[in-house]
Design a protein around this motif. Structure first.
Motif, PDB file in Angstrom:
ATOM      1  N   GLY A  26       8.028  -4.945  15.274  1.00 54.43           N
ATOM      2  CA  GLY A  26       8.261  -3.887  16.437  1.00 54.43           C
ATOM      3  C   GLY A  26       8.091  -2.461  15.525  1.00 54.43           C
ATOM      4  O   GLY A  26       8.451  -2.503  14.113  1.00 54.43           O
ATOM      5  N   TRP A  27       7.926  -1.604  16.188  1.00 52.60           N
ATOM      6  CA  TRP A  27       7.832  -0.251  15.615  1.00 52.60           C
ATOM      7  C   TRP A  27       8.967   0.436  15.072  1.00 52.60           C
ATOM      8  O   TRP A  27       8.752   1.132  14.098  1.00 52.60           O
ATOM      9  CB  TRP A  27       6.907   0.948  16.716  1.00 52.60           C
ATOM     10  N   ASP A  28      10.118   0.171  15.710  1.00 52.74           N
ATOM     11  CA  ASP A  28      11.483   0.699  15.399  1.00 52.74           C
ATOM     12  C   ASP A  28      11.581   0.312  14.044  1.00 52.74           C
ATOM     13  O   ASP A  28      12.857   1.010  13.424  1.00 52.74           O
ATOM     14  CB  ASP A  28      12.455   0.251  16.422  1.00 52.74           C
ATOM     15  N   ALA A  29      11.321  -0.900  13.382  1.00 44.52           N
ATOM     16  CA  ALA A  29      11.780  -1.108  11.963  1.00 44.52           C
ATOM     17  C   ALA A  29      11.606  -0.093  11.082  1.00 44.52           C
ATOM     18  O   ALA A  29      12.145  -0.145  10.015  1.00 44.52           O
ATOM     19  CB  ALA A  29      11.408  -2.417  11.597  1.00 44.52           C
ATOM     20  N   GLY A  30      10.484   0.663  11.246  1.00 43.66           N
ATOM     21  CA  GLY A  30      10.059   1.509  10.410  1.00 43.66           C
ATOM     22  C   GLY A  30       9.057   1.218   9.348  1.00 43.66           C
ATOM     23  O   GLY A  30       8.907   2.074   8.230  1.00 43.66           O
ATOM     24  N   PHE A  31       8.567  -0.017   9.356  1.00 44.53           N
ATOM     25  CA  PHE A  31       7.736  -0.225   8.343  1.00 44.53           C
ATOM     26  C   PHE A  31       6.543   0.541   8.249  1.00 44.53           C
ATOM     27  O   PHE A  31       5.635   0.845   7.216  1.00 44.53           O
ATOM     28  CB  PHE A  31       7.475  -1.748   8.376  1.00 44.53           C
ATOM     29  N   HIS A  32       5.917   1.284   9.268  1.00 45.23           N
ATOM     30  CA  HIS A  32       4.822   2.039   9.408  1.00 45.23           C
ATOM     31  C   HIS A  32       5.061   3.293   8.318  1.00 45.23           C
ATOM     32  O   HIS A  32       3.903   3.931   8.187  1.00 45.23           O
ATOM     33  CB  HIS A  32       4.570   2.270  10.840  1.00 45.23           C
ATOM     34  N   TYR A  33       6.236   3.648   8.096  1.00 46.46           N
ATOM     35  CA  TYR A  33       6.317   4.721   7.123  1.00 46.46           C
ATOM     36  C   TYR A  33       5.790   4.376   5.959  1.00 46.46           C
ATOM     37  O   TYR A  33       5.236   5.565   5.437  1.00 46.46           O
ATOM     38  CB  TYR A  33       7.692   5.020   6.838  1.00 46.46           C
ATOM     39  N   TYR A  34       5.626   3.461   5.386  1.00 42.77           N
ATOM     40  CA  TYR A  34       5.104   3.286   3.922  1.00 42.77           C
ATOM     41  C   TYR A  34       3.673   3.468   4.057  1.00 42.77           C
ATOM     42  O   TYR A  34       3.087   3.697   2.826  1.00 42.77           O
ATOM     43  CB  TYR A  34       5.174   1.926   3.763  1.00 42.77           C
ATOM     44  N   ALA A  35       2.959   3.420   4.941  1.00 37.80           N
ATOM     45  CA  ALA A  35       1.532   3.801   5.177  1.00 37.80           C
ATOM     46  C   ALA A  35       1.355   5.336   4.728  1.00 37.80           C
ATOM     47  O   ALA A  35      -0.023   5.541   3.990  1.00 37.80           O
ATOM     48  CB  ALA A  35       0.847   3.724   6.614  1.00 37.80           C
ATOM     49  N   ILE A  36       2.254   6.091   4.832  1.00 39.05           N
ATOM     50  CA  ILE A  36       2.023   7.587   4.375  1.00 39.05           C
ATOM     51  C   ILE A  36       1.923   7.474   3.214  1.00 39.05           C
ATOM     52  O   ILE A  36       1.343   8.451   2.612  1.00 39.05           O
ATOM     53  CB  ILE A  36       3.275   8.465   4.799  1.00 39.05           C
ATOM     54  N   ILE A  37       2.573   6.627   2.495  1.00 48.39           N
ATOM     55  CA  ILE A  37       2.435   7.011   0.837  1.00 48.39           C
ATOM     56  C   ILE A  37       1.023   6.659   0.352  1.00 48.39           C
ATOM     57  O   ILE A  37       0.599   7.444  -0.836  1.00 48.39           O
ATOM     58  CB  ILE A  37       3.227   5.576   0.072  1.00 48.39           C
ATOM     59  N   ALA A  38       0.055   6.272   0.994  1.00 47.10           N
ATOM     60  CA  ALA A  38      -1.207   6.140   0.423  1.00 47.10           C
ATOM     61  C   ALA A  38      -1.912   7.360   0.559  1.00 47.10           C
ATOM     62  O   ALA A  38      -2.929   7.525  -0.218  1.00 47.10           O
ATOM     63  CB  ALA A  38      -1.983   4.995   1.471  1.00 47.10           C
ATOM     64  N   ILE A  39      -1.617   8.227   1.289  1.00 47.96           N
ATOM     65  CA  ILE A  39      -2.389   9.493   1.425  1.00 47.96           C
ATOM     66  C   ILE A  39      -2.002  10.324   0.061  1.00 47.96           C
ATOM     67  O   ILE A  39      -3.104  10.832  -0.493  1.00 47.96           O
ATOM     68  CB  ILE A  39      -1.848  10.435   2.664  1.00 47.96           C
ATOM     69  N   PRO A  40      -0.665  10.582  -0.517  1.00 50.89           N
ATOM     70  CA  PRO A  40      -0.716  11.418  -1.623  1.00 50.89           C
ATOM     71  C   PRO A  40      -1.351  10.601  -2.806  1.00 50.89           C
ATOM     72  O   PRO A  40      -1.797  11.205  -3.817  1.00 50.89           O
ATOM     73  CB  PRO A  40       0.869  11.473  -1.659  1.00 50.89           C
ATOM     74  N   ILE A  41      -1.192   9.379  -2.780  1.00 51.85           N
ATOM     75  CA  ILE A  41      -1.806   8.493  -4.101  1.00 51.85           C
ATOM     76  C   ILE A  41      -3.197   8.856  -4.240  1.00 51.85           C
ATOM     77  O   ILE A  41      -3.913   8.839  -5.079  1.00 51.85           O
ATOM     78  CB  ILE A  41      -1.591   7.161  -3.757  1.00 51.85           C
ATOM     79  N   ILE A  42      -4.032   8.557  -3.024  1.00 57.73           N
ATOM     80  CA  ILE A  42      -5.282   8.826  -2.781  1.00 57.73           C
ATOM     81  C   ILE A  42      -5.418  10.299  -3.215  1.00 57.73           C
ATOM     82  O   ILE A  42      -6.701  10.760  -4.021  1.00 57.73           O
ATOM     83  CB  ILE A  42      -6.093   8.524  -1.312  1.00 57.73           C
ATOM     84  N   THR A  43      -5.009  11.192  -2.751  1.00 52.86           N
ATOM     85  CA  THR A  43      -5.176  12.694  -3.092  1.00 52.86           C
ATOM     86  C   THR A  43      -4.971  13.097  -4.716  1.00 52.86           C
ATOM     87  O   THR A  43      -5.825  13.744  -5.191  1.00 52.86           O
ATOM     88  CB  THR A  43      -4.019  13.664  -2.302  1.00 52.86           C
TER      89      THR A  43
END
Length: 315
Positions: free
Chosen positions: A107-124
């Motif tokens: 489920g979404w409430d577990a917050g695992f989707h937060y980690y997807a954000i990390i990929a953006i600064p890494i690529i930048t």
């Protein structure tokens, strides 16, 4: 006063080519950052293996086992300069895939989707030659994150966990995301500060002797002259050069000539006062700016320096 002494390629191809060559400071820092991030992620996923095994969520237990193995492979690839590009791709793949699978399974409430954000600064921060490639990759990630949110946020999870477990996972994952982002920012802030210091040093000093260069000395001279006009304190200049320096280069070679320049520079730096400035003014010429020193004191220092330099023995 004279002193005497004796073909075009794709962005991915260009990146791989650079990795096989001598990397710059920013590139080395970037790969160290990825390595540390991968180690942290591997440890975190190892902890999740135990948690989901205890919760009897077999699918996520297996997913986290796969993630730990993948992060171990990523660390191995990051330690090999020719394979770092592939490690970079695997890291982005793991981050996104794990975020989607975990959100789908519990489920979404577990917050695992937060980690997807990390990929953006890494690529930048990646050392791509093409901003277009970066832009396309980031756009794709944002699209994936928005689509995942739209599809899974209100979808019933495969495994229903107790509310307190979901709350704990949510805050653990949020804390993990913010910690990693803070480490990335701190790491690159330190790198930028270090780079600025190096650039400032390169812009103001002579690379051979480490003394101030001509441009920097002129700027200091102008500032001190303006101060002297207001205060009336004396300023003195000592201009000196090395006698027969061309003969040293012609007879012993430029390497020995460089040693002579460094030896003289070192003697000048040690011989002046803390408030004074010394610069390499030209090829074998040096300029000393003495703050608050009358001409008599400058002459005294000049004779002391000439005596010290005259006693130098340069191999």
């Amino acid at each position: 006063m004279a002193y005497s002494t004796s073909t075009k390629s794709s962005p991915g191809t260009r990146l791989i080519g650079r990795l096989h060559g001598a990397p710059s400071q920013s590139e080395r820092s970037f790969w160290r950052l990825l390595f540390r991030t991968s180690v942290m992620a591997g440890v975190l996923h190892a902890a999740f293996i135990l948690l989901f095994y205890a919760l009897d969520v077999t699918a996520l237990t297996l997913v986290n086992i796969g993630s730990v193995l993948l992060y171990a492979l990523i660390c191995v690839l990051l330690s090999r300069s020719g394979a770092r590009f592939y490690a970079f791709g695997l890291l982005i793949f793991e981050i996104q895939t794990h975020a989607v699978l975990a959100s789908y399974l519990i489920g979404w409430d577990a917050g695992f989707h937060y980690y997807a954000i990390i990929a953006i600064p890494i690529i930048t921060l990646a050392n791509y030659d093409s901003q277009r490639t970066k832009g396309a990759a980031i756009t794709g990630l944002i699209t994936l994150m928005v689509a995942t949110d739209a599809l899974l946020r209100d979808t019933a999870p495969i495994h229903v966990l107790p509310g307190y477990i979901l709350d704990a996972l949510h805050f653990i994952n949020l804390t993990g995301l913010l910690t990693i982002l803070a480490l990335i920012v701190a790491f690159y802030s330190r790198l930028i500060t270090h780079t600025e210091h190096k650039l400032r040093k390169l812009a103001t000093t002579d690379p051979l002797t480490g003394l101030l260069n001509r441009r920097s000395m002129i700027e200091i001279w102008q500032l001190e002259l303006a101060t002297q006009r207001r205060s009336g304190n004396p300023l003195s200049l000592i201009l000196c050069d090395i006698d027969n320096f061309k003969k040293v280069n012609d007879t012993h070679g430029h390497e020995v000539g460089d040693r002579v320049l460094r030896a003289v520079s070192n003697t000048l730096s040690k011989g002046i006062r803390q408030s004074d400035h010394v610069a390499r003014w030209g090829g074998e010429e040096f300029l000393i700016l003495m703050i608050g020193a009358p001409i008599g004191k400058a002459e005294q220092l000049a004779h002391q320096l000439r005596t010290a330099i005259g006693q130098l023995v340069v191999p």
